[in-house]
Write an enzyme that holds these catalytic residues in place. Structure first.
Site, PDB file in Angstrom:
ATOM      1  N   GLU A 325     -12.836   3.719  -2.885  1.00 15.86           N
ATOM      2  CA  GLU A 325     -12.995   3.156  -4.105  1.00 15.86           C
ATOM      3  C   GLU A 325     -14.491   3.122  -4.635  1.00 15.86           C
ATOM      4  O   GLU A 325     -14.437   1.945  -5.577  1.00 15.86           O
ATOM      5  CB  GLU A 325     -12.466   1.877  -3.782  1.00 15.86           C
ATOM      6  CG  GLU A 325     -10.691   2.669  -3.881  1.00 15.86           C
ATOM      7  CD  GLU A 325      -9.693   1.977  -3.735  1.00 15.86           C
ATOM      8  OE1 GLU A 325     -10.194   0.545  -4.134  1.00 15.86           O
ATOM      9  OE2 GLU A 325      -8.206   2.190  -3.237  1.00 15.86           O
ATOM     10  N   GLU A 432      -2.891   9.905  -2.241  1.00 15.94           N
ATOM     11  CA  GLU A 432      -1.769   8.880  -2.067  1.00 15.94           C
ATOM     12  C   GLU A 432      -0.632   8.771  -2.885  1.00 15.94           C
ATOM     13  O   GLU A 432      -0.419   7.710  -3.952  1.00 15.94           O
ATOM     14  CB  GLU A 432      -2.424   7.282  -2.256  1.00 15.94           C
ATOM     15  CG  GLU A 432      -4.154   7.033  -1.013  1.00 15.94           C
ATOM     16  CD  GLU A 432      -4.285   6.296  -0.955  1.00 15.94           C
ATOM     17  OE1 GLU A 432      -4.036   4.774  -1.762  1.00 15.94           O
ATOM     18  OE2 GLU A 432      -5.524   6.206  -0.562  1.00 15.94           O
TER      19      GLU A 432
END
Ligand SMILES: *[C@@H]1O[C@H](CO)[C@@H](O)[C@H](O)[C@H]1NC(C)=O
Ligand SMILES: *[C@@H]1O[C@H](CO)[C@@H](O)[C@H](O)[C@H]1NC(C)=O
Ligand SMILES: *[C@@H]1O[C@H](CO)[C@@H](O)[C@H](O)[C@H]1NC(C)=O
Ligand SMILES: *[C@@H]1O[C@H](CO)[C@@H](O)[C@H](O)[C@H]1NC(C)=O
Ligand SMILES: *[C@@H]1O[C@H](CO)[C@@H](O)[C@H](O)[C@H]1NC(C)=O
Ligand SMILES: *[C@@H]1O[C@H](CO)[C@@H](O)[C@H](O)[C@H]1NC(C)=O
Ligand SMILES: *[C@@H]1O[C@H](CO)[C@@H](O)[C@H](O)[C@H]1NC(C)=O
Ligand SMILES: *[C@@H]1O[C@H](CO)[C@@H](O)[C@H](O)[C@H]1NC(C)=O
Length: 570
Positions: A325, A432
């Site tokens: 991220e 995910e």
């Protein structure tokens, strides 16, 4: 050319690639035959034709090439997907993002896609909208902070697809990108050996993997373990490899859970993507790390972390999330300097040069309104990392997490996002994938998974789900008794569909064949096989000793028609 000699058999693999027909296709914005490299062209190409949708429209733009605010008002029908493409150019600034927006009554405002536009040449902007309402909307092309008069737009095209047509188009792409046509040519000494010979084909390993995350609960539940290993060949651990899990107390490393899960995966032939070396969000650092204020101290412990976890699992992983991220967050950049991510990827690629090193972000394909991690920004970040001195040969990867909201997904946007992510040539993984529970969850999950599977840049998908006992409470795939939920049925259906069923095909004598050197040539019919590794066995029921096996890889590297030649000494 490979030759095998296996008693009766000499196998000669002879691979033919057919060039794609018609280079004109390259300019079709709805076609996925073209390379994903986004070129900027001196002239916007004239596009023609319709690719299976309806309501094909081409909008006339003001002759000056200048764009008014609203390009066109169009009527949408709920449930249909509208692909929109346009060629855009900047008049003044050298480079800037230009996006398309759909605005309607009641505050409807959908962001449909974007491209990094340039001055002096035309870039293809693709995107669109899957309508969750019926009504009219206006299409806008915009760049934040730029007046409309500074953007030129040409060749705006829109095409409408109902669900059946969109699905048909996905299936057509799947045929092209995930399968090859294979034909076996066999040369026999004796006609009677040819007669009745049969080729059996069994897939050992599909090349596209639909995987699933796992967490430490799998170590405590045999049922969870059985459930998992009977389905999946690819995984990533939720938290157990993270820094806060392996070094909760400074200087005291504990890899117990991660090691046990790694062992479980290896014992069952399950590939593992590492998650994650570091995480750029301050909140998710180990508590003791958050208190560090001396950059030199942080640098020391960070280097120790990178070395520790990457050396431990070297050679045992199929990829690493390196700086999780790092488009949303910048803890390490703030603490250690603006090039912190690039330096960490550089260290990582020295420690494990053979596997893709992923940039892993959320909201890039699943939530267009989070502009911070728009596909263009993710690509920009990856380019920044790769262009850092020493990183040019790094194996990169793009991870799009795919935590979808419980609403109808915008498949046209998702496709354009994947186009952009794929433009670097690195593998794109959905890492995910989940969606909150709601009545249409299963239907929309299927749309999303099929969209990913039908995109050429996407090389794997990892679900963020599991049986009830695992505690994944969004994408729950089985109940407490390990009976499938509806979502579980969907996943089992796709696992089945995305691997090749065993097939048996007869060898036929070919009438017009040369009998060179007195040999008889036989052909199998052409069959379409999913990419992957296969075990091929040739038998003849009347000749018990005419039986042998070999392995074969069906891969896109060999072009669309793959011809396998076998020389049989019988
Ligand atoms: C073309 O654009 C110019 C400037 O934006 C505007 O004045 C003119 O009315 C437009 N013409 C048409 C046919 O829309
Ligand atoms: C062109 O862009 C520059 C900055 O890149 C700006 O200073 C200038 O005013 C712009 N010119 C016009 C005509 O918009
Ligand atoms: C979609 O369009 C096709 C072709 O026009 C049509 O045959 C089909 O019935 C439509 N399907 C739906 C679900 O509207
Ligand atoms: C071909 O096979 C048949 C049956 O096994 C045998 O009778 C015949 O002699 C063979 N011919 C040659 C040329 O080997
Ligand atoms: C960081 O590590 C270096 C070399 O291992 C050491 O000399 C230095 O004192 C450490 N710095 C801090 C602040 O711990
Ligand atoms: C990042 O690295 C580049 C290339 O080495 C260098 O030019 C730049 O100054 C660095 N930026 C920072 C903030 O250190
Ligand atoms: C769920 O699984 C249990 C045990 O395997 C079985 O006895 C039961 O019939 C299943 N329930 C349903 C609704 O299928
Ligand atoms: C294959 O088996 C047949 C009898 O079934 C025998 O006559 C023949 O010699 C065998 N061929 C070889 C190469 O072993």
């Amino acid at each position: 050319m490979k030759r095998f000699n296996n008693g009766f058999f000499q196998l000669v693999f002879f691979l033919i690639s057919l060039p794609l027909l018609g280079s004109g296709l390259c300019m079709d914005p709805f076609s996925y035959d073209q390379s994903l490299q986004s070129e900027c062209l001196m002239e916007p190409p004239q596009t023609t034709g319709n690719t299976g949708g309806q309501g094909f429209k081409e909008f006339k733009i003001n002759e000056s090439g200048g764009i008014r605010n609203v390009v066109e008002r169009v009527d949408l029908q709920e449930g249909n997907t509208y692909s929109v493409s346009a060629w855009v150019k900047l008049r003044n600034e050298s480079q800037r993002k230009v996006g398309m927006t759909f605005s309607g009554k009641n505050g409807i405002n959908v962001f449909g896609g974007e491209v990094m536009a340039k001055r002096g040449c035309w870039s293809l902007l693709k995107g669109g909208i899957t309508a969750d309402f019926s009504g009219s909307i206006d299409i806008f092309f915009k760049s934040d902070g730029l007046a409309a008069s500074e953007i030129s737009v040409q060749n705006v095209r829109m095409q409408r697809f109902n669900k059946t047509q969109w699905r048909l188009q996905q299936d057509q792409i799947i045929e092209k990108i995930r399968k090859n046509t294979v034909r076996f040519q066999m040369s026999f000494q004796n006609k009677s050996a040819l007669k009745g010979s049969v080729i059996s084909i069994e897939q050992i390993k599909p090349s596209f993997l639909l995987g699933c995350a796992m967490n430490y609960q799998i170590l405590e539940s045999d049922s969870y373990k059985e459930w998992f290993v009977s389905r999946f060949r690819l995984t990533s651990f939720t938290n157990e490899m993270k820094w806060y899990a392996t070094e909760a107390v400074r200087g005291q490393e504990n890899y117990k859970l991660a090691d046990s899960m790694m062992q479980l995966a290896e014992e069952n032939g399950i590939l593992v993507k590492g998650h994650t070396v570091l995480w750029d969000d301050k909140y998710w650092q180990p508590n003791w790390v958050k208190t560090i204020t001396d950059p030199q101290d942080l640098k020391n412990v960070t280097l120790n972390r990178i070395n520790s976890v990457m050396k431990r699992y070297k050679g045992r992983l199929v990829g690493w999330d390196v700086m999780n991220e790092n488009v949303h967050f910048n803890y390490f950049e703030n603490m250690l300097g603006g090039n912190a991510s690039a330096i960490v990827y550089s260290l990582a690629s020295k420690l494990d040069p053979d596997i893709p090193l992923f940039l892993n972000e959320f909201n890039t394909v699943e939530y267009a309104k989070d502009r911070v991690v728009s596909p263009v920004n993710v690509v920009k970040k990856m380019q920044e990392i790769v262009s850092f001195p020493g990183n040019s040969n790094m194996k990169g990867g793009i991870g799009a997490q795919g935590h979808f909201a419980p609403i109808q997904p915008n498949l046209a946007y998702m496709r354009s996002a994947l186009d952009t992510l794929g433009s670097l040539g690195f593998p794109v993984w959905l890492t995910e994938v989940d969606m909150d529970k709601f009545p249409d969850q299963v239907k929309y999950m299927e749309d999303i998974l099929r969209e990913a599977y039908s995109h050429p840049a996407v090389k794997a998908i990892i679900l963020y789900g599991g049986p009830e006992v695992s505690g994944f409470n969004k994408l729950t795939l089985a109940d407490k008794d390990f009976n499938n939920t509806q979502a579980g049925d969907l996943i089992d259906k796709l696992l089945q569909e995305w691997k090749q069923e065993p097939v048996e095909i007869p060898i036929q004598h070919h009438e017009h064949n040369d009998e060179e050197e007195g040999r008889i040539i036989g052909f199998s019919p052409e069959i379409s096989l999913l990419h992957g590794h296969y075990r091929v066995t040739v038998t003849n029921p009347t000749m018990k000793n005419l039986s042998t096996s070999f392995s074969l890889e069906v891969t896109k590297e060999t072009g669309h028609l793959q011809e396998v030649q076998l020389v049989i000494d019988a």
